[in-house]
Structures are given as C-alpha cells and as structure tokens.
Design a protein around this motif. Structure first.
Motif, short mmCIF file in Angstrom:
data_model
loop_
_atom_site.label_atom_id
_atom_site.label_comp_id
_atom_site.label_asym_id
_atom_site.label_seq_id
_atom_site.Cartn_x
_atom_site.Cartn_y
_atom_site.Cartn_z
N GLU A 32 0.83 -1.21 0.00
CA GLU A 32 0.00 0.00 0.00
C GLU A 32 0.86 1.26 0.00
OE1 GLU A 32 -1.97 3.43 1.50
OE2 GLU A 32 -0.57 2.28 2.75
N GLN A 33 2.04 1.17 0.62
CA GLN A 33 2.91 2.33 0.71
C GLN A 33 3.72 2.59 -0.56
OE1 GLN A 33 3.55 4.10 4.34
NE2 GLN A 33 1.49 3.66 3.66
N GLN A 34 3.65 1.67 -1.52
CA GLN A 34 4.46 1.81 -2.73
C GLN A 34 3.75 2.57 -3.85
OE1 GLN A 34 7.64 0.73 -2.27
NE2 GLN A 34 6.78 0.22 -0.28
N GLN A 35 2.48 2.90 -3.69
CA GLN A 35 1.74 3.61 -4.73
C GLN A 35 0.65 4.46 -4.08
OE1 GLN A 35 -1.73 2.91 -5.79
NE2 GLN A 35 -1.89 1.85 -3.84
N PHE A 37 -3.23 5.77 -5.25
CA PHE A 37 -4.32 5.86 -6.23
C PHE A 37 -5.05 7.18 -6.05
CE2 PHE A 37 -8.56 5.25 -7.90
CZ PHE A 37 -8.32 4.59 -9.09
N LEU A 38 -5.23 7.90 -7.15
CA LEU A 38 -5.89 9.20 -7.11
C LEU A 38 -7.15 9.19 -7.95
CD1 LEU A 38 -2.76 11.53 -7.58
CD2 LEU A 38 -3.86 10.85 -5.43
N PHE A 39 -8.21 9.79 -7.45
CA PHE A 39 -9.47 9.88 -8.17
C PHE A 39 -9.48 11.16 -9.02
CE2 PHE A 39 -10.35 7.01 -4.70
CZ PHE A 39 -11.18 6.06 -5.28
N GLN A 64 -5.08 0.20 -2.86
CA GLN A 64 -5.38 1.27 -1.91
C GLN A 64 -6.18 0.76 -0.71
OE1 GLN A 64 -8.07 4.38 -3.24
NE2 GLN A 64 -9.24 2.93 -4.47
N PHE A 65 -6.93 -0.32 -0.88
CA PHE A 65 -7.73 -0.89 0.23
C PHE A 65 -6.86 -1.68 1.21
CE2 PHE A 65 -10.85 -0.18 -3.13
CZ PHE A 65 -11.81 0.53 -2.43
N GLY A 72 -8.61 -5.06 2.49
CA GLY A 72 -7.69 -5.42 1.42
C GLY A 72 -7.41 -6.91 1.36
N LYS A 73 -7.28 -7.55 2.52
CA LYS A 73 -7.01 -8.99 2.56
C LYS A 73 -8.22 -9.78 2.07
CE LYS A 73 -3.90 -8.02 6.31
NZ LYS A 73 -3.81 -7.76 7.73
N LEU A 74 -9.41 -9.34 2.45
CA LEU A 74 -10.63 -9.99 1.95
C LEU A 74 -10.75 -9.87 0.44
CD1 LEU A 74 -13.16 -8.85 4.71
CD2 LEU A 74 -12.64 -11.22 4.13
N ILE A 75 -10.48 -8.69 -0.08
CA ILE A 75 -10.60 -8.45 -1.52
C ILE A 75 -9.61 -9.30 -2.29
CG2 ILE A 75 -10.28 -6.73 -3.34
CD1 ILE A 75 -11.36 -4.64 -1.34
N LEU A 76 -8.34 -9.32 -1.85
CA LEU A 76 -7.32 -10.07 -2.59
C LEU A 76 -7.58 -11.57 -2.49
CD1 LEU A 76 -4.79 -9.69 -4.29
CD2 LEU A 76 -3.44 -10.07 -2.23
#
Length: 459
Positions: A32-35, A37-39, A64-65, A72-76
């Motif tokens: 998460e710290q490596q990028q 995401f911008l809206f 980003q989640f 984030g863990k659930l999504i992945l």
C-alpha cells in the motif's frame, strides 16, 4: 462431485484469507505504501495513454484498500479464489462437465506463492482476474455468439491489459476443456473418478505447502515489520525484531540504533547489538541508491535536521513517484521550513486520494502556523552563510547540531556512539563534557570505561 467447485472455492478462499491475516500480513501495508491511487482524470489518462497499462490502474485501485486492516485482505483473497472459480464456471457452461484434475487451481496457487516476494507485481493477479471475468460474462451468451465475440474481445483485452493475460486464459481454458471432455471417457467408475480428483488435490496442496515454506523469507519479513514499527514508534518491538534477525543488514542496524536511543539504552547497550558497519550502522551514507532513498529521512527528522530529511524525501519522490509516505513527509517538512506554496502543492495531490484526504486537510490547517506536532527543527542562525550537509559522514553534522542546540540529547548520544564506532577515542573524550547538559543519574558504564582507558594510556 457436482458442486465440488463451490466447496473448493470456499476452502481456497478461507485458506488464503488465513495466510493473509497471519504469515503474509506484513506485505499488505508494504504494498500500500508503494503507490497512491488518485481519483482524478489526469491520473486515469496517464494509464490510458499507453497500451497494457490499464491493468496497473485497476491493481492500484485494489491496493489502496490494503490501507485497511481487513478489507484489502478480503478483496485479494476473493480475487485469487475467483481465478479458480471463473474458469471452472466457464468450462461448465461450455461443456456441462467438471475437470477431474482441477487444473484451474494451478494459477491462484502459483500467484499465491509469487505474492510472497515484496517485489511481486499485483497487477498480474488483477489483470488475470479481469480477463477471466470478461470471458465468463461472454460465456453467458449463446454458444455460437460466444465463439464469434471472444476473439475480438481477447484482442481488446490484450491491448488494454497486456497480451500475456488472454494467452494465459486461453491456455488454461484449453487444458481444462481437454481434461473435462477426454478423461471422463476413460474413467467410468465414479470411485476412480473421485480418487483422481482427491489425489491431484493432495498433490497441489503438498507442492504449494512445500514451495511456500521453501521460498518464505523470514529476514525480509522482519525487515519490513521493523520499518512498520519505526513509523508507529514502537521501539521495543524493533529491538525484538533485531534479536530475531539472522545475518548482517545495514538497514536493520540503522533502525536498531534508533530504537536504542528512544528506549534510553544507547549509552548502555550500544555494543550489545550488532554494529557490523561501524559508524555507518548509525546512518545511511548517500550512495545514489534508489532503494535507500525511502529510509534516510527517519534519522534526520528525529534529530531535527529537517532540511536534510527533506532532501531524502525529495530523492524518494524522484525514485518512486508520488507515494503517500513521501508526500506526507514533504508536506510536513515544507510546512516547518516555511514553504507554504510547496506544501499546498502536495496537499492538493493527497486530497484526491481515498484514505489520506483527511490527513491532507489536517495539514492544510497547519500551513499558516508553520508548525507540525512532533517536528522540532534545529535552531538556525540566519546571519551566517549557507552550510552544505556532509552526505557521506554523519560526524560533522552531529557536531554542528550539538553546537546549534546543546540540549539535543539525541544528537549528543549519536555523536558519542559515532566516535565509539569510529574508534576516535581522543575526540570522544573532548566531546564528553557535553554530558553535563543532560540528567544522567551517573556516567554510563560504556562511556566511563572508554574514558578510564584513555586516561590510563595518557599516563
């Protein structure tokens, strides 16, 4: 056996989620710290401007989640599990049969093993998922329409996500279709059919477990966890990680010495912990190494040497682009240094993100004050000429800070440690009287022994 794919999907999802919550949990905040995401439209256009980049855009959206503890863990885990379920559902739709070998399990298991590496590109998972999802939606069409539409859709998918993903999907579907159509002709007995499935599931599970254990890097995990503890200022946990670490690593010793200072043990336990790099265990000399650019600011920020901390953050910005940690550091440093317009430039960028917008708004309110909680710059004498930092040697900078602020205890203890590790006993004795500025109950035994040895040699 009819609904075995649903059972395997649930089992796979639960196992992946368990591993993400436990053994691989440290990787999620790291990614998460490596990028960032911008809206924004410009952010999207930067990925649309080049073929095959849209997959990275979707990957960054998912990453980003990882900021949240569980989402984030659930999504992945769900996406990886769907890499098994989607091809199975596609084959059932096209052939009305199950694959006894469960070949569709191989891609998610392979990507799970690859995920162990911090350098793994999550775009591979998300792009493959998108390709499978598009193929599944196409399979809901009548069979003739499916065959006519699939080729142009695969071509479009390859152009936007990368040509490797339609090729991989085609290969998996081809193998699974062959297995689902041909093997049942030779396996008439249901017990034998079930035995084949169970045998291959055991083989997949055994190989995955072996590869996971074989490739698991405990040293890498401890290093990443240590940096997370530094960010949270959990100094005792850093020392625990240091004791568990096996081998030499300059970054680990750099973090360990910070923890020794903040726990009050530096004058007492300095030589009880590894100092394999001598004085370079205390800091990171600038070697034009992009990887190190993310870490050098920690020490200078804590010393109050904000200009140098900002230089390291700027180097990280050049090397890695606009990531959340780098932007937050640059905002804080520019506020303290009175560069309000520069700070606002980074604040406006951060406000376009999902999880950092509130932090950006809080810093926006601090801009007019010129102060940031937790940051105390070293006093500067404006009438003097500009001074350039020695980026290769920490010693002159520590002496400078001690002269500017005689109450800076961290600068003093780091200076003493620097002189000890450099074996500069004479200079150590010369600077030792500075200890009177601080409330030590007694002379630290390490300092006293060096002083006594020096006095004996002078007699």
């Amino acid at each position: 056996m009819k609904h075995i794919h649903w059972l395997l999907f649930i089992v796979l999802f639960c196992l992946l989620l368990f591993m993400f919550m436990d053994s691989l949990a440290y990787l999620f905040p790291y990614h998460e710290q490596q990028q960032l995401f911008l809206f924004t439209r410009s952010y999207l256009e930067s990925y649309l401007s080049e073929p095959g980049k849209l997959g990275e855009y979707f990957a960054n959206f998912v990453i980003q989640f990882f900021y949240l503890s569980y989402a984030g863990k659930l999504i992945l885990a769900f996406i990886l599990s769907c890499l098994y379920l989607l091809p199975v559902l596609i084959i059932r739709k096209l052939t009305v049969r199950n694959d006894p070998l469960q070949i569709a399990l191989l891609p998610p298991l392979y990507l799970f093993i690859q995920f162990e590496s911090p350098d793994f590109d999550i775009c591979r998972i998300t792009s493959l998922f998108c390709t499978f999802l598009i193929t599944y939606l196409l399979s809901l069409l009548p069979q003739k329409a499916f065959y006519y539409v699939t080729i142009p859709c695969f071509a479009l998918t390859g152009f936007t996500l990368g040509w490797i993903y339609p090729a991989v999907v085609f290969a998996i579907l081809l193998l699974t279709t062959f297995s689902a159509r041909m093997l049942p002709r030779f396996i008439i007995n249901l017990k034998i059919y079930t035995s084949y499935t169970i045998l291959f599931l055991i083989m997949y599970a055994s190989c995955t477990f072996y590869l996971f254990v074989y490739t698991y890097n405990m040293r890498e995990r401890l290093l990443i966890e240590t940096e997370n503890h530094v960010k949270k200022q959990e100094w005792e946990q850093i020392l625990t990680c240091t004791r568990k670490y096996r081998g030499e690593n300059q970054l680990m010793e750099y973090f360990c010495n910070m923890a020794l200072y903040h726990t009050g043990r530096m004058p007492y336990d300095l030589l009880k912990y590894p100092q394999n790099y001598g004085p370079n265990s205390l800091f990171l000399p600038w070697m034009s190494n992009p990887r190190q650019s993310k870490y050098g600011h920690y020490l200078y920020e804590q010393l109050g040497y904000i200009n140098e901390a900002q230089r390291w953050a700027s180097e990280a910005l050049v090397a890695y682009g606009e990531t959340a940690p780098t932007l937050l550091n640059l905002i804080r440093y520019n506020i303290v240094n009175g560069r309000q317009a520069v700070a606002m430039r980074f604040i406006r960028v951060l406000k376009q993100s999902l999880f950092y917008s509130k932090q950006a708004e809080e810093y926006e309110r601090l801009v007019p004050t010129g102060e940031v909680p937790g940051l105390k710059p070293v006093p500067q004498q404006k009438e003097k000429k500009a001074r350039f930092t020695n980026i290769q040697d920490l010693g002159p900078e520590l002496i400078f800070i001690c002269k500017q602020d005689s109450t800076n205890r961290m600068a003093f203890e780091y200076l003493m440690s620097y002189l000890i590790l450099s074996n500069k006993t004479k200079q150590f004795v010369e600077h030792l009287p500075r200890i009177k500025q601080f409330s030590y109950s007694e002379m630290p035994p390490l300092y006293k022994s060096i002083l006594d040895n020096y006095q004996q040699t002078q007699q």
